[in-house]
Design an enzyme around this catalytic site. Sequence first.
Site, PDB file in Angstrom:
ATOM      1  N   LYS A 197       0.845  -1.446  -0.423  1.00  0.00           N
ATOM      2  CA  LYS A 197      -0.287  -0.423  -0.383  1.00  0.00           C
ATOM      3  C   LYS A 197       0.941   0.912   0.269  1.00  0.00           C
ATOM      4  O   LYS A 197       1.782   1.378   0.432  1.00  0.00           O
ATOM      5  CB  LYS A 197      -0.784   0.128   1.419  1.00  0.00           C
ATOM      6  CG  LYS A 197      -1.639   0.999   1.490  1.00  0.00           C
ATOM      7  CD  LYS A 197      -2.333   1.446   3.055  1.00  0.00           C
ATOM      8  CE  LYS A 197      -1.932   3.066   2.860  1.00  0.00           C
ATOM      9  NZ  LYS A 197      -1.769   3.990   2.492  1.00  0.00           N
ATOM     10  N   GLU A 205      10.131   1.588  10.401  1.00  0.00           N
ATOM     11  CA  GLU A 205      11.235   2.455   9.932  1.00  0.00           C
ATOM     12  C   GLU A 205      10.236   3.540  10.370  1.00  0.00           C
ATOM     13  O   GLU A 205       9.634   3.902   9.390  1.00  0.00           O
ATOM     14  CB  GLU A 205      11.417   2.933   8.241  1.00  0.00           C
ATOM     15  CG  GLU A 205      12.280   1.396   8.068  1.00  0.00           C
ATOM     16  CD  GLU A 205      13.824   1.302   8.893  1.00  0.00           C
ATOM     17  OE1 GLU A 205      13.944   2.298   9.312  1.00  0.00           O
ATOM     18  OE2 GLU A 205      14.729   0.631   9.173  1.00  0.00           O
ATOM     19  N   CYS A 231      13.236  12.004   5.805  1.00  0.00           N
ATOM     20  CA  CYS A 231      12.810  11.811   7.330  1.00  0.00           C
ATOM     21  C   CYS A 231      14.257  11.536   8.213  1.00  0.00           C
ATOM     22  O   CYS A 231      14.409  11.682   9.286  1.00  0.00           O
ATOM     23  CB  CYS A 231      12.853  10.096   7.630  1.00  0.00           C
ATOM     24  SG  CYS A 231      14.159   9.166   6.324  1.00  0.00           S
ATOM     25  N   GLU A 287       8.472  15.810  15.685  1.00  0.00           N
ATOM     26  CA  GLU A 287       8.437  16.136  14.387  1.00  0.00           C
ATOM     27  C   GLU A 287       8.032  16.776  13.836  1.00  0.00           C
ATOM     28  O   GLU A 287       6.840  16.861  13.806  1.00  0.00           O
ATOM     29  CB  GLU A 287       8.633  14.179  13.523  1.00  0.00           C
ATOM     30  CG  GLU A 287       9.673  14.460  12.730  1.00  0.00           C
ATOM     31  CD  GLU A 287       8.745  13.114  11.858  1.00  0.00           C
ATOM     32  OE1 GLU A 287       7.989  12.339  11.552  1.00  0.00           O
ATOM     33  OE2 GLU A 287      10.510  12.692  11.043  1.00  0.00           O
TER      34      GLU A 287
HETATM   35  P1  NAD Z   1       1.640   7.702   8.645  1.00  0.00           P
HETATM   36  O1  NAD Z   1       2.616   6.734   9.593  1.00  0.00           O
HETATM   37  O2  NAD Z   1       0.634   8.806   8.212  1.00  0.00           O
HETATM   38  O3  NAD Z   1       1.867   6.547   6.890  1.00  0.00           O
HETATM   39  C1  NAD Z   1       2.602   6.205   6.438  1.00  0.00           C
HETATM   40  C2  NAD Z   1       1.745   5.245   5.875  1.00  0.00           C
HETATM   41  O4  NAD Z   1       1.115   3.657   6.774  1.00  0.00           O
HETATM   42  C3  NAD Z   1       0.468   5.394   5.062  1.00  0.00           C
HETATM   43  O5  NAD Z   1       0.579   4.989   3.892  1.00  0.00           O
HETATM   44  C4  NAD Z   1      -0.416   5.757   5.795  1.00  0.00           C
HETATM   45  O6  NAD Z   1      -2.152   5.383   4.740  1.00  0.00           O
HETATM   46  C5  NAD Z   1       0.124   4.452   6.287  1.00  0.00           C
HETATM   47  N1  NAD Z   1      -1.079   3.715   7.452  1.00  0.00           N
HETATM   48  C6  NAD Z   1      -2.142   5.126   8.462  1.00  0.00           C
HETATM   49  N2  NAD Z   1      -2.307   4.206   9.554  1.00  0.00           N
HETATM   50  C7  NAD Z   1      -2.485   3.619   9.170  1.00  0.00           C
HETATM   51  C8  NAD Z   1      -2.563   2.384  10.071  1.00  0.00           C
HETATM   52  N3  NAD Z   1      -3.553   2.539  11.461  1.00  0.00           N
HETATM   53  N4  NAD Z   1      -2.295   0.845   9.861  1.00  0.00           N
HETATM   54  C9  NAD Z   1      -1.649   0.560   8.410  1.00  0.00           C
HETATM   55  N5  NAD Z   1      -1.339   1.330   7.818  1.00  0.00           N
HETATM   56  C10 NAD Z   1      -1.372   3.019   8.333  1.00  0.00           C
HETATM   57  O7  NAD Z   1       3.432   9.061   7.324  1.00  0.00           O
HETATM   58  P2  NAD Z   1       3.233   9.553   7.335  1.00  0.00           P
HETATM   59  O8  NAD Z   1       3.083  10.747   7.033  1.00  0.00           O
HETATM   60  O9  NAD Z   1       2.748   8.564   5.685  1.00  0.00           O
HETATM   61  O10 NAD Z   1       4.807   9.655   6.224  1.00  0.00           O
HETATM   62  C11 NAD Z   1       5.495  10.161   6.999  1.00  0.00           C
HETATM   63  C12 NAD Z   1       6.372   9.653   8.051  1.00  0.00           C
HETATM   64  O11 NAD Z   1       6.840   8.957   7.990  1.00  0.00           O
HETATM   65  C13 NAD Z   1       7.643  11.040   9.009  1.00  0.00           C
HETATM   66  O12 NAD Z   1       6.722  10.679  10.134  1.00  0.00           O
HETATM   67  C14 NAD Z   1       8.663  10.371   8.869  1.00  0.00           C
HETATM   68  O13 NAD Z   1       9.649  10.875   9.521  1.00  0.00           O
HETATM   69  C15 NAD Z   1       8.649   9.337   8.202  1.00  0.00           C
HETATM   70  N6  NAD Z   1       9.035   8.300   7.208  1.00  0.00           N
HETATM   71  C16 NAD Z   1      10.554   7.835   8.300  1.00  0.00           C
HETATM   72  C17 NAD Z   1      11.382   6.978   7.271  1.00  0.00           C
HETATM   73  C18 NAD Z   1      12.574   5.746   7.892  1.00  0.00           C
HETATM   74  O14 NAD Z   1      13.051   5.102   6.626  1.00  0.00           O
HETATM   75  N7  NAD Z   1      12.509   6.203   9.243  1.00  0.00           N
HETATM   76  C19 NAD Z   1      11.107   7.573   5.514  1.00  0.00           C
HETATM   77  C20 NAD Z   1      10.684   8.822   4.842  1.00  0.00           C
HETATM   78  C21 NAD Z   1       9.846   8.550   6.372  1.00  0.00           C
END
Ligand code: NAD
Length: 479
Positions: free
Chosen positions: A172, A247, A281, A383
């Site tokens: 997804k 991650e 990130c 963050e």
């Molecule tokens: P998010 O957690 O809101 O969403 C990430 C993904 O999870 C999306 O596809 C979302 O639809 C899905 N999701 C949301 N709720 C869910 C649930 N209950 N069960 C399963 N999936 C669910 O994050 P975002 O806003 O899309 O991304 C930004 C965040 O990602 C920031 O915190 C950033 O630091 C982090 N990030 C981390 C890394 C890393 O490698 N550590 C890399 C990139 C981004």
Amino acid sequence: MNILNYINGQLIAPVSGQYLDNINPAEGKVYGNIPDSDSADVTKAVESAAAAFPIWSAMPLTKRANILLKIAELIDRDLDKLALAESADQGKPLKLAKSVDIPRASANLRFYATASMHVSTESHLMEGEAINYTTQTPIGVAGCISPWNLPLYLFTWKIAPALAAGCTVVAKPSELTPMTAFLFSKLCIEAGLPAGVLNIVHGLGNKVGQAIVEHPEVSVISFTGGTVTGKRIAATAAPMFKKLSLELGGKNPNLIFADCDFDQAVSTSIQSSFSNQGEICLCGSRILVERSLYNKFIAEFVKRTKELIVGDPLEENTRVGALVSEAHMNKVLSYIELAKSEGGEIICGGKQVSLSGRCENGYFVEPTVIAGLDQTCRTNQEEIFGPVVTIMPFDTEEEAINYANSNAYGLSATIWTENLKRAHRVSHQIKSGIIWVNCWLLRDLRTPFGGMKQSGVGREGGWEALQFFTETKNVCIKL
Ligand code: NAD
């Protein structure tokens, strides 16, 4: 353009027939639809992945790898188209999508396709009594969930090792940036990926993502996203004994010592602060500068920050594009207000940017530098994930390390010094999974990648990612 799910080798509409808006954040306008899928679509996707697993996992390694290499080749062929789609979905400068995101997506596939052909297993002889050999076999159906900030790069970062290891996948992408994953599904069909090996279900996290995590036939979850979502996924998956890689977020320190190469430190810090609008990130959002260099550094850093062109992502000169959504822009602006209320001084930026023409309704924010805050305030603890950094001086190495570690996150850190001993000493004392010394964002895919503390569990990258999607068995034979 209407986006479709990719299930069992077919591009199909969601079972409910419902769609969500896909918004171009640089224009603030709807430019297409994405399936508002739910658990019914996830069930179909898991069934097709489970049916494909015996075929894919038993396929000769070279044949499997060749299909993945073919997909990589097609990504390179469609570089311009994919970069345009990524820029339209996320608001990032087209130039960045072309030079970083899309090339790194094909690199992910190439790396894992070829790595999978070099895996070896161990055997242990027990002094003439028995021989043990250890096998690693693909686990089964993997769930891969990715965020919006580096859409195709992180999507392929999850699925490439899963597929190369022999798992089949239900994936997804973020609902905010679905387009490149949709184009990717077309490339998979063109490359001859067997039906059901990869299934892509579009939609919201709390419907599609949650259904993937909850599904009993999905036995391994690879997730990149926010820490709050990671906690929820861990709570759902743990009682089902699923293997998990998380991650998560970061609040990364950037330590600048007075003995650094000044020009390099300033110019790379500009990149590590504001690349992709600060929506990486690994961006350094807390800049810590040794006091004797502080005034000189801040003057040059602010001067160069003001030179960054905030503008239409399609323009060649644009360095800072649009934030991904109106909600995210409002979140970033609210943190700037919070910083002021906590006593922060906005020394540059701080406001929304209004552009004219095509981008007049887009979500743009000035690159912002805030001084005068200590490390305990919320601005320095949470963050923000936008073009906003704080800057403060430190007096001793010990103080710098304490500041760097005074946070619940531990994803990455950057250290600027020409003193080799100091570089090692400080690197070892900072609690972050990735440390860059005199550089930023250099990635060798053979190295483990991942955060400490609230930035995640498990390591991706290199062999570890291939192993993550396998289960280990030891066979002991009496001689
Ligand atoms: P998010 O957690 O809101 O969403 C990430 C993904 O999870 C999306 O596809 C979302 O639809 C899905 N999701 C949301 N709720 C869910 C649930 N209950 N069960 C399963 N999936 C669910 O994050 P975002 O806003 O899309 O991304 C930004 C965040 O990602 C920031 O915190 C950033 O630091 C982090 N990030 C981390 C890394 C890393 O490698 N550590 C890399 C990139 C981004």
